[in-house]
Motif scaffolding. Structure first.
Motif, PDB file in Angstrom:
ATOM      1  N   TYR A 108      33.832  27.364  59.918  1.00  0.00           N
ATOM      2  CA  TYR A 108      35.042  28.154  59.963  1.00  0.00           C
ATOM      3  C   TYR A 108      35.283  28.782  61.311  1.00  0.00           C
ATOM      4  O   TYR A 108      36.344  29.265  61.588  1.00  0.00           O
ATOM      5  N   GLY A 109      34.276  28.792  62.122  1.00  0.00           N
ATOM      6  CA  GLY A 109      34.461  29.346  63.448  1.00  0.00           C
ATOM      7  C   GLY A 109      35.437  28.486  64.207  1.00  0.00           C
ATOM      8  O   GLY A 109      35.352  27.265  64.225  1.00  0.00           O
ATOM      9  N   ARG A 119      35.464  33.664  64.116  1.00  0.00           N
ATOM     10  CA  ARG A 119      35.532  33.408  62.687  1.00  0.00           C
ATOM     11  C   ARG A 119      36.863  33.857  62.103  1.00  0.00           C
ATOM     12  O   ARG A 119      37.476  33.136  61.327  1.00  0.00           O
TER      13      ARG A 119
END
Lengths: 391, 285
Positions: free
Chosen positions: A143-144, A60
């Motif tokens: 978002y990872g 992340r």
């Protein structure tokens, strides 16, 4: 350039050190990172992350940083315009997946539902303040960073379950690696130790050797004994979710200390109160449960039972059938806890709420009575008392 | 970089992130710590690296009673004392009673060896800390003979852990780290192919389906892993089980043949049989 990334990792809860940062530089100097971000990602991961529980955090932070956004995740979520997200998602979705999204009412609706869910969660978590650990599910996988680009709609089958995950409330597994402040808890737990000599004879028994040598007229007669080991067994039951979110940090500390101190440590999670089953993995808590009956049969009665919960709930949840907030329970929780206490006579209840507040909550009093008064606050003094009660 | 890069071997499928971690660790001459579910090939990795690069391999298996000192050397004082009582002339030279450990052996190896420290988490909590200096500087001092042993070539050190205990931070900081994830179907197919080249495609896919179905059963004490799958396929081939037997039913109600190779725990076998029975029962209604 990497320095700010380094600080962001630390902010994100990955305790990486200067040594590791320098190693990373050294590796890059040796040309290991190649010339693309994928190789750099793999390299940085293996240098900077030393615990598989932190891999997700790393992903992340990496994702956030290398998209040029170095704000914390919560700000990120609030500020991102929908169009941007949508575009981002469309880039990563295959035709088939897009159709699936369409069939679920289009992206906008899906997003809105998600946003709503997120806002709700955000409110609940305000007390925590630590943006990764307590943010709970954070289904915001987009978002990872992931080289295969799977986070937002993985494969077809998983896409379906993704919506479901948002609907079910999920809680992160406790991160047992918190070291800060665990030292005194560890020392406290050390008092629970019970030593026994078992296994192979590895240690020289000096007294016996001298004795036997003297008896055999000065010819050496070596005597060995097995080494001493800690044989205490602990069964830890942790309350998770809901009002316990404020106490995640302290629970992690106790859990971490217990994990390193006891060889025979078993742990289970429950939500609010004990009913017919508990679970070991919060991600799969709806499917993989262990029934209380199994627990009482599996573990011998010399296991020490420790509950960690704020014991704050409606009294109905304890005393009445069907009182559980999550499912219909045939028998009241009080019956189940009595069964547990019957099988494990050595038991305590640790309550992270300060003792002064206990009297204002009726459920705390009920549980205290159920526990025969063996409820202690999670403070040095409280733990000390609790450990004494366990011995 | 004098060493060639490790990209897996004929008998070992290394994913991209694994080979990156291994190569980085080799280049920077630092130990690499490998974690992962049992049976995902952690120990095998060291063996394969040694094989693929033609290097000698030293395996140090750690047990709960292993002490760090045992990897360096042991001084057998008791034997010396006994010999002295018997008047053996060996007694005068203390080096007769110094026994070399695996780390010593690896340090004096003529070429760059691979040193495997297997299941480091089995040992005492302090064990990794006791090795910090030795693994960092690659040298240690033998007090009895007053000699400094220095590594001729820094060995490639592979350390495996099953996560039974947490390792100290100071130790972790000096290592590279890789967590072997349980392989997905694609990689698993590659792995099986490497071990059984020429395996029929249908058999492979049926076997994998059956295998992942067993792995999906919840509540198993020990889910079958890669090594169990390989054993099972070997058995299937040896017994010449027809493919039809594998997909006798498309539902859960089919028990895969020879499933004893997949489930090693009596309770698991029992649980599995019960589940299958239940399933059949509900299906027939």
């Amino acid at each position: 350039m990497l320095v700010s990334f380094f600080y962001m990792l630390r902010e994100g809860g990955i305790k990486t050190s200067i040594t590791e940062l320098l190693t990373l530089y050294e590796a890059m100097k040796n040309g290991l990172a190649g010339h693309n971000v994928d190789d750099f990602y793999l390299l940085a991961k293996s240098v900077l992350v030393k615990n598989e529980a932190h891999l997700d955090r790393f992903d992340r932070v990496f994702g956030a940083y290398f998209k040029g956004i170095d704000d914390s995740l919560s700000d990120l979520l609030q500020d991102v315009p929908e169009e941007w997200l949508q575009r981002q998602a469309e880039l990563q979705l295959s035709e088939e997946e897009k159709k699936l999204v369409e069939s679920m009412g289009g992206f906008e609706r899906l997003l809105k539902a998600f946003q709503k869910r997120f806002n709700e969660q955000n409110k609940r978590h305000e007390g925590g303040g630590k943006w990764i650990g307590t943010a709970g599910t954070s289904p915001f996988g987009a978002y990872g960073y992931n080289p295969e680009g799977i986070r937002i709609g993985q494969q077809e089958s998983q896409n379906r379950s993704a919506t479901k995950i948002w609907e079910k409330r999920e809680y992160q597994n406790l991160d047992h690696s918190v070291e800060l402040g665990t030292r005194n808890i560890k020392l406290m737990m050390r008092r629970l130790r019970k030593f026994a000599r078992e296994g192979a004879a590895e240690e020289l028994d000096l007294n016996d050797t001298i004795d036997k040598t003297a008896r055999s007229g000065g010819m050496l007669d070596i005597r060995m004994v097995p080494e001493r080991h800690n044989v205490v067994k602990v069964l830890l039951c942790l309350d998770i979710g809901g009002s316990m979110n404020d106490h995640v940090h302290i629970c992690e500390e106790v859990f971490s200390a217990a994990g390193s101190e006891f060889k025979h440590l078993e742990y289970f999670y429950f939500h609010n109160f004990i009913y017919e089953s508990m679970w070991k993995d919060n991600r799969r808590r709806h499917s993989e449960k262990t029934s209380i009956i199994d627990i009482t049969h599996k573990y011998s009665s010399d296991y020490k039972l420790i509950f960690i919960s704020d014991a704050t709930m409606s009294p109905y949840e304890i005393a009445y059938p069907g009182g559980s907030v999550e499912h219909w329970n045939e028998e009241p929780g009080a019956v189940w806890i009595k069964r547990l206490l019957g099988s494990f006579p050595k038991a305590i209840w640790l309550n992270p709420e300060p003792r002064a507040r206990w009297d204002y909550t009726p459920s705390v009093k009920i549980i205290r009575d159920l526990m025969d008064g063996r409820m202690y606050p999670v403070t040095i003094a409280g733990l000390d008392e609790g450990i004494k009660a366990l011995r | 970089m004098t060493d060639s890069r490790f990209i897996g071997t004929k008998s070992y499928v290394a994913t991209k992130d694994l080979s990156m971690a291994v190569n980085a660790a080799m280049t920077l001459e630092r130990p690499i710590l490998i974690k992962g579910e049992p049976g995902t090939g952690k120990t095998q990795l060291a063996i394969e690296i040694a094989k693929s690069m033609n290097k000698p391999l030293f395996e140090w298996q750690i047990k709960s009673t292993t002490k760090a000192q045992q990897g360096l050397y042991e001084y057998d004082a008791v034997a010396r004392l006994r010999d002295s009582q018997l008047g053996d002339s060996k007694v005068n030279d203390i080096s007769n009673y110094i026994m070399r450990g695996k780390i010593w052996e690896a340090f004096i190896c003529a070429e760059r060896p691979v040193l495997l420290i297997d299941e480091i988490d089995k040992a005492d909590i302090e064990f990794p800390n006791d090795l910090l200096q030795e693994l960092d500087r690659m040298e240690f001092y033998v007090y009895e003979t007053k000699k400094l042993i220095k590594a001729r070539h820094r060995p490639i050190i592979i350390i495996t852990s099953n996560n039974e205990k947490e390792l100290p931070d100071a130790f972790l900081r000096r290592c590279f780290f890789h967590y072997i994830k349980f392989p997905n179907k694609e990689i698993m197919a590659q792995i099986v192919n490497v071990h059984f080249p020429g395996l029929k495609k249908e058999l492979l896919s049926e076997a994998l389906n059956a295998f992942y179905k067993v792995r999906d059963v919840q509540g198993l004490k020990k889910s079958p892993s890669t090594s169990e799958l390989l054993d099972w396929i070997k058995l299937l081939l040896a017994e010449d089980i027809p493919i039809e037997a594998l997909h006798a039913g498309n539902s859960k109600s089919a028990i895969p043949p020879l499933y004893g190779a997949l489930l090693k725990n009596e309770q698991d076998v029992h649980l599995f049989e019960q589940l299958v029975f239940l399933d059949r029962h509900t299906n027939s209604k």
